[in-house]
Design a protein around this motif. Structure first.
Motif, PDB file in Angstrom:
ATOM      1  N   ALA A  82      61.970 -16.073  52.404  1.00 40.58           N
ATOM      2  CA  ALA A  82      60.915 -17.060  52.653  1.00 40.58           C
ATOM      3  C   ALA A  82      61.494 -18.319  53.303  1.00 40.58           C
ATOM      4  CB  ALA A  82      60.205 -17.408  51.350  1.00 40.58           C
ATOM      5  N   MET A  83      62.658 -18.731  52.817  1.00 44.69           N
ATOM      6  CA  MET A  83      63.303 -19.917  53.394  1.00 44.69           C
ATOM      7  C   MET A  83      63.739 -19.651  54.832  1.00 44.69           C
ATOM      8  SD  MET A  83      63.830 -22.868  52.390  1.00 44.69           S
ATOM      9  CE  MET A  83      64.791 -23.885  51.361  1.00 44.69           C
ATOM     10  N   THR A  84      64.282 -18.486  55.091  1.00 50.31           N
ATOM     11  CA  THR A  84      64.708 -18.111  56.446  1.00 50.31           C
ATOM     12  C   THR A  84      63.504 -18.029  57.377  1.00 50.31           C
ATOM     13  OG1 THR A  84      66.564 -16.858  55.546  1.00 50.31           O
ATOM     14  CG2 THR A  84      65.933 -16.360  57.806  1.00 50.31           C
ATOM     15  N   SER A 107      53.131 -21.411  51.565  1.00 55.08           N
ATOM     16  CA  SER A 107      53.468 -19.994  51.404  1.00 55.08           C
ATOM     17  C   SER A 107      54.919 -19.825  50.955  1.00 55.08           C
ATOM     18  CB  SER A 107      53.215 -19.217  52.699  1.00 55.08           C
ATOM     19  OG  SER A 107      54.095 -19.637  53.705  1.00 55.08           O
ATOM     20  N   MET A 108      55.790 -20.728  51.381  1.00 53.36           N
ATOM     21  CA  MET A 108      57.187 -20.644  50.981  1.00 53.36           C
ATOM     22  C   MET A 108      57.366 -21.026  49.507  1.00 53.36           C
ATOM     23  SD  MET A 108      60.466 -22.708  52.509  1.00 53.36           S
ATOM     24  CE  MET A 108      59.963 -24.249  51.776  1.00 53.36           C
ATOM     25  N   SER A 109      56.535 -21.922  49.012  1.00 51.28           N
ATOM     26  CA  SER A 109      56.713 -22.428  47.651  1.00 51.28           C
ATOM     27  C   SER A 109      56.099 -21.541  46.561  1.00 51.28           C
ATOM     28  CB  SER A 109      56.125 -23.842  47.550  1.00 51.28           C
ATOM     29  OG  SER A 109      54.728 -23.781  47.731  1.00 51.28           O
ATOM     30  N   LYS A 110      55.433 -20.472  46.929  1.00 52.00           N
ATOM     31  CA  LYS A 110      54.836 -19.574  45.930  1.00 52.00           C
ATOM     32  C   LYS A 110      55.932 -18.815  45.178  1.00 52.00           C
ATOM     33  CE  LYS A 110      50.452 -19.144  48.194  1.00 52.00           C
ATOM     34  NZ  LYS A 110      49.498 -18.346  48.883  1.00 52.00           N
ATOM     35  N   ALA A 111      55.633 -18.543  43.928  1.00 53.44           N
ATOM     36  CA  ALA A 111      56.611 -17.852  43.070  1.00 53.44           C
ATOM     37  C   ALA A 111      56.861 -16.435  43.594  1.00 53.44           C
ATOM     38  CB  ALA A 111      56.097 -17.796  41.636  1.00 53.44           C
ATOM     39  N   LYS A 112      58.118 -16.028  43.521  1.00 52.64           N
ATOM     40  CA  LYS A 112      58.532 -14.698  43.992  1.00 52.64           C
ATOM     41  C   LYS A 112      59.137 -13.943  42.809  1.00 52.64           C
ATOM     42  CE  LYS A 112      58.422 -16.375  48.413  1.00 52.64           C
ATOM     43  NZ  LYS A 112      57.322 -17.297  48.433  1.00 52.64           N
ATOM     44  N   THR A 113      59.070 -12.632  42.874  1.00 50.23           N
ATOM     45  CA  THR A 113      59.635 -11.817  41.781  1.00 50.23           C
ATOM     46  C   THR A 113      61.111 -11.544  41.999  1.00 50.23           C
ATOM     47  OG1 THR A 113      58.877  -9.821  42.925  1.00 50.23           O
ATOM     48  CG2 THR A 113      57.456 -10.699  41.189  1.00 50.23           C
ATOM     49  N   ASP A 114      61.506 -11.362  43.225  1.00 51.53           N
ATOM     50  CA  ASP A 114      62.896 -11.027  43.551  1.00 51.53           C
ATOM     51  C   ASP A 114      63.579 -12.272  44.127  1.00 51.53           C
ATOM     52  OD1 ASP A 114      65.220  -9.633  44.065  1.00 51.53           O
ATOM     53  OD2 ASP A 114      64.451  -8.620  45.855  1.00 51.53           O
ATOM     54  N   PRO A 115      64.776 -12.627  43.668  1.00 53.15           N
ATOM     55  CA  PRO A 115      65.499 -13.793  44.207  1.00 53.15           C
ATOM     56  C   PRO A 115      65.743 -13.693  45.714  1.00 53.15           C
ATOM     57  CG  PRO A 115      66.522 -13.062  42.172  1.00 53.15           C
ATOM     58  CD  PRO A 115      65.474 -12.052  42.517  1.00 53.15           C
TER      59      PRO A 115
END
Length: 149
Positions: free
Chosen positions: A81-83, A67-75
């Motif tokens: 996700a990392m937090t 779930s953390m490695s999925k592409a995100k639109t906003d930086p």
């Protein structure tokens, strides 16, 4: 030339006067193997539980990484996700370390119970063997004294 005396008969008589109880040795061997089997069961059970816990922890970590490695639109979503991942991992680590501690505590308790039970059994066996040996030696001494007269 002097002829050497044959001590074979003397040693046979002496050893015959002090019989060895092989049943006690067999019983001790059986007790020892039973204890080793119980200790092995405790160790193998703990190893199995530890392996299951490690596998579960690994699967959980991989699922959270997906779930953390999925592409995100906003930086900023990457930072969130990392937090979230780090926070969840810290919580999971605490839970799993506690579970490992419980496994170790159970092993320690079971081991001490086995050792104490074995010590009690050994003490009883030693006392019985000492009493039997004393009576055997006394009987052999009386027999030797009677035959010497």
């Amino acid at each position: 030339m002097a002829k050497a005396q044959d001590f074979t008969a003397v040693f046979q008589d002496m050893l015959g006067a002090f019989p060895v109880d092989t049943k006690a040795m067999e019983a001790q061997f059986k007790n020892q193997t039973a204890l080793a089997e119980k200790m092995s069961t405790v160790a193998l059970d703990a190893a199995g539980k530890s392996a299951e816990l490690s596998a579960s922890w690994t699967k959980d970590t991989i699922a959270k990484m997906e779930s953390m490695s999925k592409a995100k639109t906003d930086p900023a979503d990457y930072a969130k996700a990392m937090t979230d991942f780090a926070s969840a991992q810290a919580e999971t680590a605490a839970e799993n370390m506690s579970a490992f501690a419980e496994i170790a505590k159970k092993v320690q308790t079971q081991t001490m119970e086995l050792v104490l039970a074995a010590g009690k059994d050994l003490s009883e066996d030693v006392t019985a063997a000492a009493k039997k040996a004393t009576s055997d030696v006394t009987a052999a001494a009386k027999k030797a004294t009677a035959s010497a007269k």
